[in-house]
Write a protein that holds these residues in place. Structure first.
Motif, PDB file in Angstrom:
ATOM      1  N   SER A   1       0.835  -1.214   0.000  1.00 46.42           N
ATOM      2  CA  SER A   1       0.000   0.000   0.000  1.00 46.42           C
ATOM      3  C   SER A   1       0.862   1.253   0.000  1.00 46.42           C
ATOM      4  O   SER A   1       0.574   2.237  -0.694  1.00 46.42           O
ATOM      5  CB  SER A   1      -0.925  -0.020   1.221  1.00 46.42           C
ATOM      6  OG  SER A   1      -1.693   1.159   1.275  1.00 46.42           O
ATOM      7  N   ALA A   2       1.954   1.175   0.811  1.00 46.42           N
ATOM      8  CA  ALA A   2       2.854   2.334   0.836  1.00 46.42           C
ATOM      9  C   ALA A   2       3.489   2.549  -0.523  1.00 46.42           C
ATOM     10  O   ALA A   2       3.632   3.685  -1.009  1.00 46.42           O
ATOM     11  CB  ALA A   2       3.918   2.129   1.913  1.00 46.42           C
ATOM     12  N   MET A   3       3.862   1.408  -1.151  1.00 47.34           N
ATOM     13  CA  MET A   3       4.455   1.534  -2.479  1.00 47.34           C
ATOM     14  C   MET A   3       3.432   2.063  -3.482  1.00 47.34           C
ATOM     15  O   MET A   3       3.747   2.885  -4.352  1.00 47.34           O
ATOM     16  CB  MET A   3       4.993   0.168  -2.934  1.00 47.34           C
ATOM     17  CG  MET A   3       6.204  -0.302  -2.124  1.00 47.34           C
ATOM     18  SD  MET A   3       6.813  -1.907  -2.669  1.00 47.34           S
ATOM     19  CE  MET A   3       7.351  -1.507  -4.298  1.00 47.34           C
ATOM     20  N   GLN A   4       2.168   1.543  -3.307  1.00 50.01           N
ATOM     21  CA  GLN A   4       1.117   2.060  -4.194  1.00 50.01           C
ATOM     22  C   GLN A   4       0.906   3.550  -3.976  1.00 50.01           C
ATOM     23  O   GLN A   4       0.723   4.313  -4.930  1.00 50.01           O
ATOM     24  CB  GLN A   4      -0.188   1.292  -3.949  1.00 50.01           C
ATOM     25  CG  GLN A   4      -0.156  -0.142  -4.457  1.00 50.01           C
ATOM     26  CD  GLN A   4      -1.454  -0.887  -4.151  1.00 50.01           C
ATOM     27  OE1 GLN A   4      -2.334  -0.349  -3.469  1.00 50.01           O
ATOM     28  NE2 GLN A   4      -1.553  -2.128  -4.643  1.00 50.01           N
ATOM     29  N   MET A   5       0.914   3.947  -2.679  1.00 47.83           N
ATOM     30  CA  MET A   5       0.767   5.373  -2.386  1.00 47.83           C
ATOM     31  C   MET A   5       1.922   6.170  -2.979  1.00 47.83           C
ATOM     32  O   MET A   5       1.746   7.266  -3.511  1.00 47.83           O
ATOM     33  CB  MET A   5       0.681   5.593  -0.879  1.00 47.83           C
ATOM     34  CG  MET A   5      -0.587   5.036  -0.247  1.00 47.83           C
ATOM     35  SD  MET A   5      -2.079   5.841  -0.878  1.00 47.83           S
ATOM     36  CE  MET A   5      -1.847   7.477  -0.222  1.00 47.83           C
ATOM     37  N   LYS A   6       3.124   5.551  -2.842  1.00 48.69           N
ATOM     38  CA  LYS A   6       4.282   6.226  -3.404  1.00 48.69           C
ATOM     39  C   LYS A   6       4.171   6.332  -4.919  1.00 48.69           C
ATOM     40  O   LYS A   6       4.406   7.390  -5.528  1.00 48.69           O
ATOM     41  CB  LYS A   6       5.544   5.471  -3.007  1.00 48.69           C
ATOM     42  CG  LYS A   6       6.820   6.117  -3.516  1.00 48.69           C
ATOM     43  CD  LYS A   6       8.034   5.325  -3.070  1.00 48.69           C
ATOM     44  CE  LYS A   6       9.315   5.972  -3.604  1.00 48.69           C
ATOM     45  NZ  LYS A   6      10.517   5.191  -3.219  1.00 48.69           N
ATOM     46  N   VAL A   7       3.779   5.142  -5.504  1.00 45.75           N
ATOM     47  CA  VAL A   7       3.622   5.150  -6.975  1.00 45.75           C
ATOM     48  C   VAL A   7       2.517   6.109  -7.383  1.00 45.75           C
ATOM     49  O   VAL A   7       2.634   6.850  -8.362  1.00 45.75           O
ATOM     50  CB  VAL A   7       3.342   3.716  -7.470  1.00 45.75           C
ATOM     51  CG1 VAL A   7       2.949   3.728  -8.940  1.00 45.75           C
ATOM     52  CG2 VAL A   7       4.561   2.834  -7.266  1.00 45.75           C
TER      53      VAL A   7
END
Length: 234
Positions: free
Chosen positions: A38-44
């Protein structure tokens, strides 16, 4: 689960933990993996948003650039049209200037021709003036001579009138003497014969004048003048 507990599952060695760990650890690992995803998705997503915003900004800049480019092109077209119109007007003005120059050249040629004609006319007028002055001078001299001749003629006329008056006076005296002494003449004694002879002489004079080829000598001998017959009879 504390932050430290979750944090440890973000390390690479826990990426495949779900395949051989305990249930609690597996759940923790799955949750950590989901959180990380999720953090990576948020980052992406954040990067995507940033890129989208950048794309929008670039698109807006490109749109503004396109509009500015179109505006610049329109300005260039307008300027080009103005330049073309000015060039066409310059061509028209140049043609008009050439026409005016041609007309001015023709006018100058006509003016030069008129000036030559005027100069020739002036020269002819000056020559005519000199000729007239010479004629006037000659006429003045002629008039002066005529005045002298007229003065001489007037003097002659006066002398002639004086002579005429003198002759008239002598004739008047002769007539007066003839009338006064007529009773002493031969004509008085034969008055009728005297005037007949006078008439004969007038007829002879008319014959001489009207018929110069006619021989009047015989008639002259037959009809002598009154004075001649008186002398013959005496």
């Amino acid at each position: 689960m504390g932050a430290q507990a979750v944090k440890k599952y973000f390390t690479p060695k826990w990426e495949e933990f779900s395949s051989h760990g305990e249930l609690e650890d597996v759940l923790e690992a799955s949750l950590a993996s989901a959180i990380r995803a999720s953090a990576m998705q948020m980052k992406v997503l954040g990067e995507f948003r940033t890129r989208m915003q950048e794309q929008r900004r670039l698109a807006a800049q490109a749109s503004r650039a396109d509009k500015e480019h179109e505006h610049a092109i329109e300005g260039l077209k307008t300027a080009l049209d103005s330049v073309r119109t000015a060039y066409e007007q310059m061509e028209v003005d140049l043609k008009e200037s050439d026409s005016n120059l041609l007309n001015m050249t023709k006018q100058l040629d006509n003016a030069n021709a008129a000036q030559r004609v005027a100069a020739e006319a002036l020269e002819a007028a000056n020559n005519e003036k000199r000729r007239l002055l010479e004629e006037a001078k000659a006429r003045d001299e002629e008039v002066l001579g005529l005045r002298k001749d007229l003065a001489n003629a007037e003097d002659g006329r006066k002398e002639a009138e004086a002579g005429k008056r003198e002759v008239e006076a002598k004739l008047a005296n002769a007539e007066a003497n003839f009338v006064a002494n007529f009773h002493n003449t031969e004509a008085y004694t034969n008055f009728t014969d005297y005037f007949a002879r006078v008439g004969q002489q007038e007829v002879l004079t008319a014959l001489r004048s009207d018929h110069p080829d006619f021989d009047v000598k015989t008639l002259e001998a037959r009809f002598p003048p009154p004075d001649a017959r008186s002398e013959d009879e005496s």
